[in-house]
Design an enzyme around this catalytic site. Structure first.
Site, mmCIF file in Angstrom:
data_model
loop_
_atom_site.group_PDB
_atom_site.id
_atom_site.type_symbol
_atom_site.label_atom_id
_atom_site.label_comp_id
_atom_site.label_asym_id
_atom_site.label_seq_id
_atom_site.Cartn_x
_atom_site.Cartn_y
_atom_site.Cartn_z
ATOM 1 C CE1 TYR A 40 2.254 15.317 -0.780
ATOM 2 C CE2 TYR A 40 2.194 13.145 0.060
ATOM 3 C CZ TYR A 40 2.499 13.923 -0.919
ATOM 4 O OH TYR A 40 2.964 13.423 -2.261
ATOM 5 C CB ALA A 62 -6.948 14.924 11.278
ATOM 6 C CE1 TYR A 98 -1.890 5.301 9.478
ATOM 7 C CE2 TYR A 98 -0.940 3.736 7.765
ATOM 8 C CZ TYR A 98 -1.851 4.832 8.181
ATOM 9 O OH TYR A 98 -2.057 5.362 7.058
ATOM 10 C CG PHE A 137 -2.392 1.095 -2.838
ATOM 11 C CD1 PHE A 137 -3.832 1.275 -2.672
ATOM 12 C CD2 PHE A 137 -1.692 -0.108 -2.943
ATOM 13 C CE1 PHE A 137 -4.560 0.030 -2.263
ATOM 14 C CE2 PHE A 137 -2.568 -1.459 -2.515
ATOM 15 C CZ PHE A 137 -3.982 -1.252 -2.363
ATOM 16 C CG ASN A 138 3.464 3.435 -1.406
ATOM 17 O OD1 ASN A 138 2.602 2.501 -1.237
ATOM 18 N ND2 ASN A 138 4.765 3.482 -0.929
ATOM 19 N NE ARG A 193 11.517 -1.295 5.521
ATOM 20 C CZ ARG A 193 11.251 -0.251 4.932
ATOM 21 N NH1 ARG A 193 11.551 0.954 5.798
ATOM 22 N NH2 ARG A 193 10.454 0.018 3.936
#
Ligand SMILES: NC(=O)c1ccc[n+]([C@@H]2O[C@H](COP(=O)([O-])OP(=O)(O)OC[C@H]3O[C@@H](n4cnc5c(N)ncnc54)[C@H](O)[C@@H]3O)[C@@H](O)[C@H]2O)c1
Length: 322
Positions: free
Chosen positions: A13, A72, A139, A167-168, A277
């Site tokens: 992406y 990657a 991660y 960030f997102n 969560r």
């Protein structure tokens, strides 16, 4: 001045969008990707493609390259909890091999995809680069380990390096967009509901200390992110490891995202309340002051409706073309 760059993970992406920006700026690009989560067709036309692992970068890296942009990685938080060994091997092992290959080839500049996940639960908002780094997943821990590894390489061997802590990431750039499997990011998941591919969207927790009770995140357009990478190549200084957060500095709640998707797509998006969560902080928002000061970077696509509209155009194109 045009340069020659190795883009690891350029079939994914973010890597495919940055590779496209590099080509548009007149640079030469080689994409190295093992297609583990990427797609051959996402490698932009005009880039040379090498199918292979970062662990074997020494096979392809040579002194003709000006820098490496290293995307990657394995990046699913949940999977990293279930299979930490995969993350230490791919993210840390791969990066260690890449740094060694760069040393041997004399390629002395690196831009690395780090992440907000290196911080863990924030101690204050917005998050700055000097805040504590206590990752809550393997991660995040592997990405932080690579940041430390790069720091050592700069001090000991004069590498010029920039770690960009995204960030997102959201939105799309033309025919390059988000196709993770499984998808864990909110905007593409809500768009799948709008497309009818998913029945409803789960809202994990609505009793957080935020204005509407749902989690707040900092969404950054992937094209703004790409701009920062090109600026980072210019800003990197031999012997220095610069760490920069990349975000808009303002957040949107889960409910605001869902509402924006309803407005942009014109589709109803049923939501289902679900429990919180574990490890989901209430608010994750970046201070991007360092990126502004050191890279001269200002995001220009901060509008949530615009980000969602670009992602929606990509999602519909994917549905039509497969
Ligand atoms: N997308 C986000 O919101 C986000 C946020 C923070 C950080 N990041 C980081 O940005 C980078 C890119 O993320 P993305 O969302 O584009 O992910 P992605 O999965 O779409 O892209 C990663 C690419 O790397 C390739 N790859 C993985 N391991 C490899 C290896 N050992 N050798 C060669 N190729 C390999 C995959 O095939 C894929 O094409 C990652 O390092 C990720 O950790 C992403």
């Amino acid at each position: 001045m045009s340069g020659k760059y190795l883009v690891t993970g350029g079939a994914g992406y973010v890597g495919s969008v940055v590779a496209t920006h590099l080509l548009e700026a007149g640079h030469e690009v080689t994409v190295l990707d093992d297609l583990s989560t990427g797609f051959r067709e996402a490698v932009p036309a005009g880039a040379e493609f090498v199918e292979g692992r970062v662990h074997d970068a020494a096979k392809w890296l040579d002194p003709s390259y000006d820098a490496v942009l290293h995307f990657a990685a394995s990046s699913q938080v949940g999977e990293s909890v279930a299979k930490p060994e995969k993350y230490w091997d791919n993210n840390v092992g791969g990066s260690m091999a890449l740094l060694a290959a760069m040393r041997t080839a004399g390629v002395r500049k690196l831009v690395f995809s780090s992440t907000a996940a290196t911080y863990g639960e924030p101690v204050s908002t917005p998050i700055t680069e000097t805040d504590p780094t206590v990752p809550t997943s393997p991660y995040g821990a592997t990405k932080l380990a690579v940041d430390h590894m790069i720091g050592g390489e700069c001090v000991a061997h004069g590498l010029a390096a920039v770690s960009l802590r995204y960030f997102n990431v959201a939105g799309a750039y033309g025919s390059y967009g988000e196709r993770h499997d499984p998808e864990s990011h909110l905007i593409p998941l809500v768009l799948q509901v709008a497309l009818g591919a998913r029945e409803s969207i789960a809202v994990y927790g609505d009793d957080y200390p935020t204005p509407d009770g749902t989690c707040v995140r900092d969404y950054i357009h992937v094209a703004d992110l790409a701009d920062a990478h090109l600026l980072a190549l210019d800003a990197a200084v031999a012997g220095e490891h610069l760490v920069c957060n990349l975000g808009n500095g303002s957040g949107f709640s889960v409910r605001e995202v869902i509402e924006t998707v309803r407005t942009v797509t014109g589709h109803p998006v049923p939501e289902v309340a679900a429990p919180r969560r574990a490890g989901d902080p209430a608010v994750l928002v970046a201070s991007a002051a360092t990126a502004r000061e050191r890279l001269g970077w200002t995001p220009s696509r901060a509008d949530l409706a615009g980000i969602v509209a670009d992602a929606w155009a990509f999602a519909r194109r994917e549905e039509t073309h497969g």
